[in-house]
Design a protein around this motif. Structure first.
Motif, PDB file in Angstrom:
ATOM      1  N   GLN A 198      -3.980  21.631  68.718  1.00 48.75           N
ATOM      2  CA  GLN A 198      -4.083  22.907  68.012  1.00 48.75           C
ATOM      3  C   GLN A 198      -5.015  22.797  66.802  1.00 48.75           C
ATOM      4  O   GLN A 198      -5.741  23.730  66.468  1.00 48.75           O
ATOM      5  N   ASN A 221      -2.064  36.810  61.506  1.00 44.50           N
ATOM      6  CA  ASN A 221      -0.712  36.746  62.058  1.00 44.50           C
ATOM      7  C   ASN A 221      -0.681  36.711  63.583  1.00 44.50           C
ATOM      8  O   ASN A 221       0.353  36.974  64.191  1.00 44.50           O
ATOM      9  N   ALA A 222      -1.828  36.379  64.218  1.00 46.75           N
ATOM     10  CA  ALA A 222      -1.836  36.235  65.672  1.00 46.75           C
ATOM     11  C   ALA A 222      -0.996  35.014  66.066  1.00 46.75           C
ATOM     12  O   ALA A 222      -0.532  34.264  65.192  1.00 46.75           O
ATOM     13  N   THR A 223      -0.823  34.795  67.344  1.00 46.35           N
ATOM     14  CA  THR A 223      -0.018  33.677  67.835  1.00 46.35           C
ATOM     15  C   THR A 223      -0.453  32.369  67.180  1.00 46.35           C
ATOM     16  O   THR A 223      -1.653  32.097  67.100  1.00 46.35           O
ATOM     17  N   ASN A 224       0.514  31.602  66.730  1.00 50.43           N
ATOM     18  CA  ASN A 224       0.246  30.338  66.033  1.00 50.43           C
ATOM     19  C   ASN A 224      -0.402  30.522  64.668  1.00 50.43           C
ATOM     20  O   ASN A 224      -0.837  29.551  64.057  1.00 50.43           O
TER      21      ASN A 224
END
Lengths: 877, 490
Positions: free
Chosen positions: A793, A692-695
């Motif tokens: 990404q 659930n970290a950024t992105n």
């Protein structure tokens, strides 16, 4: 004394005397009452205090005689005799070889003597120095009966007398040079050494040769000039550190005769080939006392380090610093406990919960709703291989996927993406179980059923003129169990009375076996979204979203199963027969399947056949017959894979540090493994974490806990490495276990399966793939179009911070900094072989090249590129 | 003509060799050059000296009895329909062919009504133009074999009948054990005089390593190209190039044998990259539009079409290679039709037909049809009987099958050898009724005729095929293997 005399007392007599105890009478099955010991008599015994006398060191062995009870104030004379070795092939000492001397003075005469007031006395065995080469000789003293005393049960004792201690200085070196045998027209040549240990008990044989004119067929040790075969050397090709015990063979009946012939230069080794069936080249074993034996191997801390990396290279998808440090912290400096530490590491791996390809595929699917599901399934391999905690289990799954092969080039196999992910999971779940179960599970897996066409396979119908399909019946024998010919436990081929290999089956057996695999079809299907039981034998092989039919084991539809008698294969003169059954039920057919699959695995040839393939995946392309035998023994009749993987990884041949200098040990890294190694070391990642970290994708924690921290989405797409997990072009895998490239390797009868992939065009394709990884990263083609993430990404790149740190933190010149970079890569990707190798050219080239490029943004990339392409770095020793 | 004359390339080659400091012997071996000493002889490759063999292997066991199919109303057609059942092809969908002479049929009268698979109209036309022929019921055999001998185990058989890997190996060599060499590999060793100035191996594969091209002495190694030609190396320049080349150069005689082999493959690829590039340059300027020809033939960019297109270009640009007896290996996979025979085999036949048509048209356009012999074969055919009663039924591994030869030198329009009578449980059936035909022509007999055309003397044929003397001479009329037009034999 080396001449053999007839035995004075045979072994049976000795045993009989022992059994007589103190009474001297026959006690057989109806024991007579023992006479009551007379109070005035002592009971005498003898034992060994020091069991080894060494001639060269003047080291003495020692016996001790004792008396208990009776009157010890008197002298006691004890009768004795000297026994010869009960094993007539071994040596016996004679009175020329030693003196018996009391430690308190005086020589032993024809009897032993205890002086007045002596309860015990030590007898020294003092070897007499001579110039003869003798095998270890045994001296046994046996106390014999006399009216003056009683005999204790301990009435004999034994010591051994040897020429010299087993030290480096005492080893004897025999050398040989291979040349044409009987003026055979050949350019082949080679060299040989045989190093006999100080006590002459055994020696270590090494030889290598090249340029044979045709394929090697055999190699033997012969006696000159007659050419009598003394020993068949079972493996082919070069011999590395083969321990030969000089057991008598040919015309010789004992080891001393063998040793004499050896020192007389009467032995030669020859190499038989197709063109020269009687021998193309030969080399005599000639004693050269001026040659110093090689340094004994004591492990340096660097050796221990390198072996840790070797171990991790064999057991994981690539060594990383944290795994190395974990092992290093537990292993002693001299490596003395490394075997135990490795074993503990394996045990710990066995306990790690399995990472599931199906779970990961299912969890990723909702993030790419527009995409073909099979593409997501293919990419799911990479997070598991790179970040999965159950590394050994997944390596085993990969190895099994190259034996129990299915291939997703076939459209239906590919599209059954959940079934195929589950197929992988089944291999992983059986990785430390039993091969028997693995074979059972894959035989009943719908993907295998489709791939080898026993899915919906019906019994023969002669009216309509169709017959059961034979595909699976053939391959389960040829590839999944015992192979084409009968083998010994050590993998060598058994020959029949006609001197030809003995086939394990013929086409009649295949047709009988095909009957076993009739009547199998899907056991489940979807009814809309609901998973329900299937009752339709002919259910279509559709690959819809749910795929329930691809996830449940196949079941037998009895009306389509052939219940007639089946005469199957023969093992150890026993033919496996399944009797005709009137009870035509699915239970009966299930029992039949289990019986046959268990019999396939229990076949004597299956253990060596599968063991060799597994050794080739983890350690070396050309395991010795002894190594195969040790692993096959662990494999056993059920295929104990836990014992098998331990036997493979902990074997002395796998752990031998001296193989770094071998020209033949080891293997070419599989392209997938080479890629995962580089990606693991350099933390390949995208900008999309799975957590659930950024992105991040925020996958559930019960899934994430199977991965190391830092795992990201790895949609690397199709990289044409010539190999793709579950993507073999045929059931014969990407390469054959016996592929032998033309040239020196085939002339030396060595195989190199992975080299079958390395053609000119594939080699350059691989180079280009690494070039792409370094400059552009990997990303599945157009995956951004079906995703909310952008190209940048999604792109998977190597993380090079660790190199920047090494570069910054190394003081000195650019050469010093480049050296640190190259040695670091060499250590983790290559077990330090480059630094250790006698050939330092490559290391220097790389260091200078990278130092030259200092300041260039891409200097690290050149180093990594080199480690992916240079020959010294694609071989795993 | 090439702007890179052979002598020029050789100088470049030698200068590069000394640059990276390789010993000549190592380089020679790795390149498949037999002897640099001999290479001072002049090239003098004239058109008339040139012959190419293109070996197309159908991997997996082609169901040849649905490729060449009896039609008409005779006994052979009836046997075909009875055995094939639900995998029989309706005769009105076949592409009719007209053999020059009727086919010999085992234990029966000659038969003249045949057609090719519905997807093979161009092959039928080529047959009727006498540009291709079939060799019927050919397969691996060690000695002539009858059904009774087979059933009684009273005859020496090829080891591991019906196993893909083994039958492929034997098909591309000969059925002897242990395996020693592929017949193509051995053949270039016997014909070194034709290839002495070669800088790239005369054994070229566009389909990976294979048995056919394994040599006996291992001095010549096959060069493996990708489907579309040599694979270029990207980003290989400057420091990187120097670094890698020098590192590879530091591999020496004491290095690991697998490293040495890897190095040799690298060097072979580096050297051939340039030569193959100039071969393709020649093909670009000869006025033949290969893409258009293969598209028009319906090649549809299939793998087999791309591979044959690459071979056509290599033949066109042969002056850059200096090989006058090259052997090309091409493969089409996917023939192991245990299920869906009718639909899957249809796709395979369409691809084969289109690719052969495109290849034939290209060779004619570039003027090489008369010197290029194309052979198409498979390790075995499949059982006449199916393995299910469903529409998606498949067939199983069998034995004798039909092969194809194509070229201007071929005695076209013939069905050579002997066709089986297709009767189950009798005659040639090596089983209890599955329809596995004992071959009536040994693979080695057919290959002997091709090898002789290529330049191998008749008395040397046993060097290629140790067991061929167990059979009647393939050059006598009884063998019915008059594959090559009179005057085209060496």
């Amino acid at each position: 004394m080396k001449l053999m005399k007839p035995l004075i007392i045979s072994i049976t007599t000795l045993l009989l005397l022992n059994a007589c105890g103190g009474s001297g009478s026959n006690t057989d099955s109806t024991p007579e009452p023992k006479p009551t010991p007379e109070v005035s008599k002592s009971t005498v015994s003898i034992k060994t205090l020091t069991d080894l006398a060494i001639e060269k060191n003047n080291q003495w062995a020692k016996f001790e005689i004792k008396r208990v009870g009776g009157d010890n104030r008197a002298n006691l004379t004890i009768a004795f005799t000297r026994l010869e070795n009960s094993d007539i092939t071994k040596g016996s000492a004679t009175t020329d070889d030693y003196q018996l001397v009391y430690s308190d003075g005086g020589n032993v005469a024809s009897d032993l003597e205890l002086k007045a007031n002596q309860n015990s006395r030590v007898i020294e065995v003092r070897p007499i120095l001579d110039n003869e080469h003798e095998i270890p000789e045994v001296l046994t003293l046996l106390l014999t009966n006399n009216d003056n005393y009683l005999l204790a049960e301990q009435l004999s004792a034994q010591v051994t007398i040897t020429d010299a201690a087993n030290t480096r200085a005492n080893a004897k070196v025999f050398l040989g040079v291979f040349g044409p045998q009987n003026s055979a027209a050949t350019n082949a040549s080679g060299v040989l050494s045989f190093i006999v240990q100080g006590d002459n008990e055994q020696g270590v044989l090494n030889y290598t040769f090249s340029n044979l004119g045709s394929e090697q067929t055999d190699q033997h040790l012969h006696l000159a000039p007659s050419g009598t075969v003394i020993k068949d050397i079972e493996s082919k090709g070069a011999i590395n550190n083969y321990t030969w015990d000089m057991a008598p063979g040919g015309i010789f009946v004992n080891e001393q005769q063998m040793l004499d012939a050896l020192f007389d230069g009467e032995f030669f080794i020859n190499i038989h080939t197709a063109n020269f069936p009687h021998g193309e080249i030969s080399a005599s074993l000639n004693f050269d006392e001026n040659i110093a034996p090689p340094e004994e191997t004591t492990l340096t801390p660097e050796d221990v380090d390198r072996d840790i990396i070797r171990f991790l290279t064999q057991a994981t998808f690539g060594p990383i610093p944290e795994d190395y440090q974990l092992l290093r912290s537990k292993i002693a400096t001299d490596g003395s406990n490394s075997r135990q530490v490795y074993q503990a590491w394996i045990e710990a791996q066995l306990q790690i919960e399995q990472t599931s390809m199906l779970s990961l595929t299912d969890a990723l699917l909702p993030h790419f709703p527009q995409e073909n599901e099979w593409q997501i399934r293919r990419d799911a391999f990479w997070p598991i291989a790179l970040y999965g905690k159950d590394q050994l289990r997944q390596r085993m799954a990969f190895a099994l996927s190259e034996i129990l092969v299915v291939g997703d080039d076939v459209v239906t196999v590919r599209n059954a993406h959940r079934g195929l992910a589950q197929y992988w999971d089944i291999l992983a779940s059986n990785a430390f179980g039993h091969y028997q179960q693995a074979l059972h599970d894959v035989s009943l897996h719908p993907v295998m059923g489709f791939w080898l066409s026993h899915l919906k396979n019906k019994k023969e119908n002669s009216d309509l003129g169709y017959f059961p399909d034979e595909n699976f019946a053939r391959e389960i024998m040829q590839l999944f169990s015992f192979g084409l010919v009968h083998r010994e436990l050590n993998g060598t081929i058994k020959l029949g009375p006609d001197n030809l290999p003995i086939p394990t089956y013929d086409n009649n057996v295949i047709r009988q076996m095909a009957k076993v695999f009739t009547g199998l079809s899907f056991s489940a299907k979807n009814n809309d979204a609901v998973n329900v039981t299937n009752y339709n034998f002919e259910l279509g092989s559709y690959t819809n979203d749910y795929q329930y039919r691809w996830l449940a084991p196949l079941k037998v539809f009895p009306e389509h199963h052939d219940f007639t008698e089946k005469q199957l294969f023969t093992d150890n003169d026993t033919t496996i027969v399944i009797n005709e059954s009137n009870q035509q039920t699915s239970e009966r057919a299930d029992t039949e399947l289990t019986t046959v699959i268990n019999a396939l695995v229990a076949h004597k040839t299956t253990a060596p056949f599968i063991s060799r393939k597994l050794i080739q995946r983890f350690v070396t392309s050309n395991p010795s017959p002894d190594y195969i035998e040790r692993v096959a023994t662990a494999f056993g009749s059920t295929g104990d894979l836990k014992a098998t993987i331990k036997a493979i990884l902990l074997d002395k041949e796998a752990r031998n540090p001296s193989v770094a200098l071998s020209q033949t040990f080891g293997k070419v890294k599989e392209p997938i493994i080479q890629m995962t190694s580089i990606m693991r070391l350099l933390n390949a990642s995208s900008q999309i974490p799975l957590d659930n970290a950024t992105n991040g994708l925020n996958l559930p924690s019960d899934l994430l806990e199977h991965y190391r921290a830092g795992v990201t989405l790895l949609r690397i797409g199709e990289q044409a490495l010539g190999q793709r997990p579950l993507g073999s072009p045929s059931v014969f895998n990407f390469f054959l276990p016996d592929f032998s490239p033309t040239g020196e390797l085939s002339k030396s009868s060595l195989v190199s399966p992975e080299l079958q992939l390395i053609t000119e065009s594939q080699l350059f394709t691989n180079f280009n793939i690494y070039n792409k990884l370094l400059y552009h990263g990997f990303k599945r083609w157009r995956v951004e179009e079906t995703s909310s993430y952008n190209e940048e990404q999604l792109t998977v790149r190597l993380q090079k911070e660790s190199f920047n740190n090494i570069w910054q933190n190394t003081s000195g010149t650019n050469i010093d900094k480049a050296t640190a970079i190259v040695d670091n890569l060499d250590f983790y990707l290559n077990a330090g072989q480059l630094k250790q190798s006698n050939n330092t050219g490559t290391r220097i080239e790389l260091i200078e090249g990278i130092a030259d490029l200092a300041g260039n943004n891409y200097h690290f990339d050149h180093a990594i590129y080199a480690f992916a392409t240079v020959p010294e770095l694609v071989i795993q020793k | 003509m090439s702007n890179t004359s052979p002598d020029h390339s050789r100088r470049k080659f030698l200068s590069r060799t000394s640059l990276i400091g390789l010993s000549a012997s190592i380089t020679a071996n790795s390149l498949g050059v037999f002897s640099l000493v001999n290479s001072t002889t002049t090239l003098a490759a004239t058109q008339s000296d040139f012959k190419a063999l293109v070996y197309v292997f159908l991997n997996g066991g082609n169901d040849a009895f649905n490729m060449l199919v009896p039609s008409g109303n005779g006994e052979l057609r009836h046997a075909y329909e009875a055995g094939r059942g639900n995998v029989a092809i309706a005769k009105d969908t076949l592409n009719t062919i007209t053999p020059v002479t009727p086919a010999k049929v085992f234990a029966n009268d000659d038969y003249n009504d045949f057609g090719l698979h519905p997807q093979c109209p161009d092959m039928a036309q080529m047959f009727n133009n006498q540009e291709i022929s079939f060799i019927c019921n050919m397969g691996n055999l060690t000695v002539p074999t009858t059904r009774q001998q087979y059933l009684d185990n009273a005859v020496s058989l090829p080891p591991q009948l019906f196993s893909h890997a083994d039958q492929q190996r034997q098909f591309q060599s000969s059925p002897v054990s242990p395996f020693q060499f592929g017949w193509g590999g051995r053949m270039v060793e016997l014909l070194t005089d034709f290839n002495t100035t070669s800088l790239v191996s005369p054994l070229i594969s566009v389909a990976g390593l294979n048995t056919l091209q394994v040599t006996k002495d291992s001095l010549i190694n096959p060069y493996v190209m990708s489907n579309d030609g040599a694979t270029p190396l990207y980003g290989f320049s400057g420091t990187r190039k120097t670094m890698i080349e020098n590192a590879i150069n530091s591999i020496d005689d004491n290095s690991h044998l697998m490293m040495k082999k890897y190095r040799d493959i690298f060097l072979s690829a580096r050297n051939a990259e340039e030569i193959v590039g100039s071969a393709f340059d020649i093909a670009k300027t000869n006025g033949v539009d290969y893409d258009a020809i293969f598209d028009a033939a319906g090649g549809d960019n299939s793998v087999i079409a791309r591979r044959l297109k690459t071979v056509a270009k290599m033949i066109a640009g042969r002056d850059s290679t200096g090989n006058n007896r090259p052997i090309y290996f091409v493969e089409l996979g996917g023939f192991d039709n245990h299920q869906n025979l009718l639909s899957d085999h249809q796709d395979q036949m369409q691809q084969l037909n289109a690719a052969l048509k495109g290849f034939r048209d290209s060779l004619i356009a570039q003027g090489d049809f008369n010197n290029t012999l194309t052979f198409v074969g498979s390790e075995f055919a499949r059982t006449l009987t199916p393995n299910s009663d469903k529409a998606d039924a498949g067939t199983d591994h069998a034995w004798g099958g039909h092969a194809i030869i194509m070229g201007g030198m071929v005695n076209g329009g013939h069905l050579f050898g002997t066709h089986p009578d297709l009767k189950l449980n009798q005659g040639l059936d090596a089983s209890n009724g599955r329809g596995r035909w004992i071959p009536t022509t040994a693979t080695t007999q057919c290959n002997s005729v091709i090898a002789h055309w290529f330049g191998v003397e008749k008395e040397d044929l046993t060097l290629l095929f140790p067991s061929v003397d167990n059979f009647p001479s393939p050059f006598e009329p009884e063998a019915n293997l008059d594959l090559i037009k009179t005057g085209d034999v060496a």
